[in-house]
Write a protein that holds these residues in place. Structure first.
Motif, mmCIF file in Angstrom:
data_model
loop_
_atom_site.group_PDB
_atom_site.id
_atom_site.type_symbol
_atom_site.label_atom_id
_atom_site.label_comp_id
_atom_site.label_asym_id
_atom_site.label_seq_id
_atom_site.Cartn_x
_atom_site.Cartn_y
_atom_site.Cartn_z
ATOM 1 N N THR A 167 1.478 1.836 3.970
ATOM 2 C CA THR A 167 2.217 0.750 4.434
ATOM 3 C C THR A 167 3.935 1.868 4.376
ATOM 4 O OG1 THR A 167 1.685 -1.006 4.236
ATOM 5 C CG2 THR A 167 3.840 -0.882 4.797
ATOM 6 N N ASP B 295 7.558 1.720 9.249
ATOM 7 C CA ASP B 295 7.045 0.240 10.014
ATOM 8 C C ASP B 295 7.812 -1.048 9.069
ATOM 9 O OD1 ASP B 295 5.483 2.592 11.013
ATOM 10 O OD2 ASP B 295 4.291 2.715 9.124
ATOM 11 N N THR B 296 7.744 -0.880 8.020
ATOM 12 C CA THR B 296 7.963 -1.942 7.335
ATOM 13 C C THR B 296 9.953 -2.066 7.797
ATOM 14 O OG1 THR B 296 7.078 -1.467 4.944
ATOM 15 C CG2 THR B 296 9.441 -2.996 5.572
ATOM 16 N N HIS C 187 0.707 -1.194 -0.305
ATOM 17 C CA HIS C 187 -0.283 -0.199 0.097
ATOM 18 C C HIS C 187 0.949 1.407 0.097
ATOM 19 C CE1 HIS C 187 -3.368 -2.575 0.736
ATOM 20 N NE2 HIS C 187 -2.552 -3.109 1.850
ATOM 21 N N GLU D 62 4.904 -6.934 3.528
ATOM 22 C CA GLU D 62 3.723 -5.843 3.845
ATOM 23 C C GLU D 62 3.209 -5.922 3.834
ATOM 24 O OE1 GLU D 62 5.119 -2.651 1.399
ATOM 25 O OE2 GLU D 62 7.158 -1.882 2.388
ATOM 26 N N ARG E 210 1.021 -8.043 5.080
ATOM 27 C CA ARG E 210 0.507 -7.883 6.722
ATOM 28 C C ARG E 210 0.441 -6.551 6.761
ATOM 29 N NH1 ARG E 210 4.096 -12.328 5.023
ATOM 30 N NH2 ARG E 210 5.779 -11.716 6.938
ATOM 31 N N LEU E 211 1.000 -5.677 6.927
ATOM 32 C CA LEU E 211 0.929 -4.747 7.578
ATOM 33 C C LEU E 211 -0.471 -3.443 7.356
ATOM 34 C CD1 LEU E 211 4.767 -3.693 6.873
ATOM 35 C CD2 LEU E 211 3.964 -4.801 9.171
ATOM 36 N N PRO E 212 -0.903 -3.057 8.300
ATOM 37 C CA PRO E 212 -1.751 -1.770 7.828
ATOM 38 C C PRO E 212 -1.447 -1.354 6.836
ATOM 39 C CG PRO E 212 -0.765 -1.581 10.089
ATOM 40 C CD PRO E 212 -0.311 -2.673 9.728
ATOM 41 N N PRO E 213 -2.928 -0.738 6.302
ATOM 42 C CA PRO E 213 -2.078 0.885 5.275
ATOM 43 C C PRO E 213 -2.347 1.539 5.610
ATOM 44 C CG PRO E 213 -4.284 -0.172 4.889
ATOM 45 C CD PRO E 213 -3.977 -1.155 5.865
#
Length: 228
Positions: free
Chosen positions: A85, A89-90, A43, A78, A80-83
């Motif tokens: 991104t 955070d990565t 994202h 990425e 699996r990470l909230p948008p």
């Protein structure tokens, strides 16, 4: 045992092309990395509102592009990470999965000069060593001035940061001037792209008819006259 030296090459990869592969090879060699991990953006905040190919297709192409390279791999973290991104955070998520590795973040000079607009950019500089690829035609003096502005000074062929800032290395290799946007345009027009893409990626794109305008395909591309 020395920590593993891991290159991180992030991007939209829409699509991944030979310029990306050659950049990873240059970083692997010049920085004596153990491996390079390609990280497709799930994202990307800078692409907000823009049309981007699905993450599944972009990841599949990356896997094809890297499967025959012993020191290359790709990572879907990425997804699996909230948008949206952000790079910081990565990097935090990667650090949790690999607490002992030394990270080297590979970045082009154009993106680097926009670093002040990145979320928590000072934290990024404290988490990873930057590996900077100077694009063809880039202004070396502008890059040096920017490095000095954000707290770096040159020493022994690299740039050392003040305090907690990690080192920045400028690659000697100039990346091949290929852009994903140019490749997408060629595909949309039905023109050949074999010289710009890994063979398996080019085959995947045509098999799934990605980026192509309705009615365009490999056969039509071969029959149509090419400009230039």
């Amino acid at each position: 045992m020395k920590p593993e030296r891991i290159g991180l090459l992030g991007g939209t990869f829409d699509p991944v092309h030979l310029g990306h592969i050659e950049l990873a090879k240059a970083a692997l060699s010049e920085c004596r990395l153990d491996k390079v991990v390609f990280i497709p953006a799930a994202h990307p905040p800078h692409k907000d509102g823009a049309q981007v190919l699905t993450f599944a297709h972009r990841l599949a192409m990356l896997r094809l592009a890297t499967e025959n390279h012993q020191h290359f791999s790709c990572c879907s973290i990425e997804a699996r990470l909230p948008p949206p991104t952000y790079t910081i955070d990565t990097l935090h998520a990667l650090r949790r999965t690999c607490p002992a590795g030394d990270f080297f973040f590979i970045i082009g000079s154009d993106a680097f000069l926009d670093l002040l607009s990145w979320k928590s950019y000072r934290d990024i500089l404290g988490l990873v060593e930057l590996v900077l690829a100077q694009r063809a035609g880039s202004d070396h003096q502008e890059i040096c001035a920017f490095l000095a502005k954000i707290g770096y000074s040159t020493q022994d062929g690299s740039w050392q940061g003040r305090g907690e800032l990690k080192r920045v290395t400028l690659l000697k290799t100039i990346p091949v001037p290929i852009s994903s946007s140019q490749i997408r345009e060629l595909l949309h027009k039905g023109q050949a792209t074999e010289e710009f893409l890994p063979e398996l990626v080019d085959a995947y794109i045509h098999a799934h008819r990605l980026y192509q305008a309705p009615g365009k395909g490999r056969r039509e591309a071969e029959e149509e006259p090419r400009n230039g």
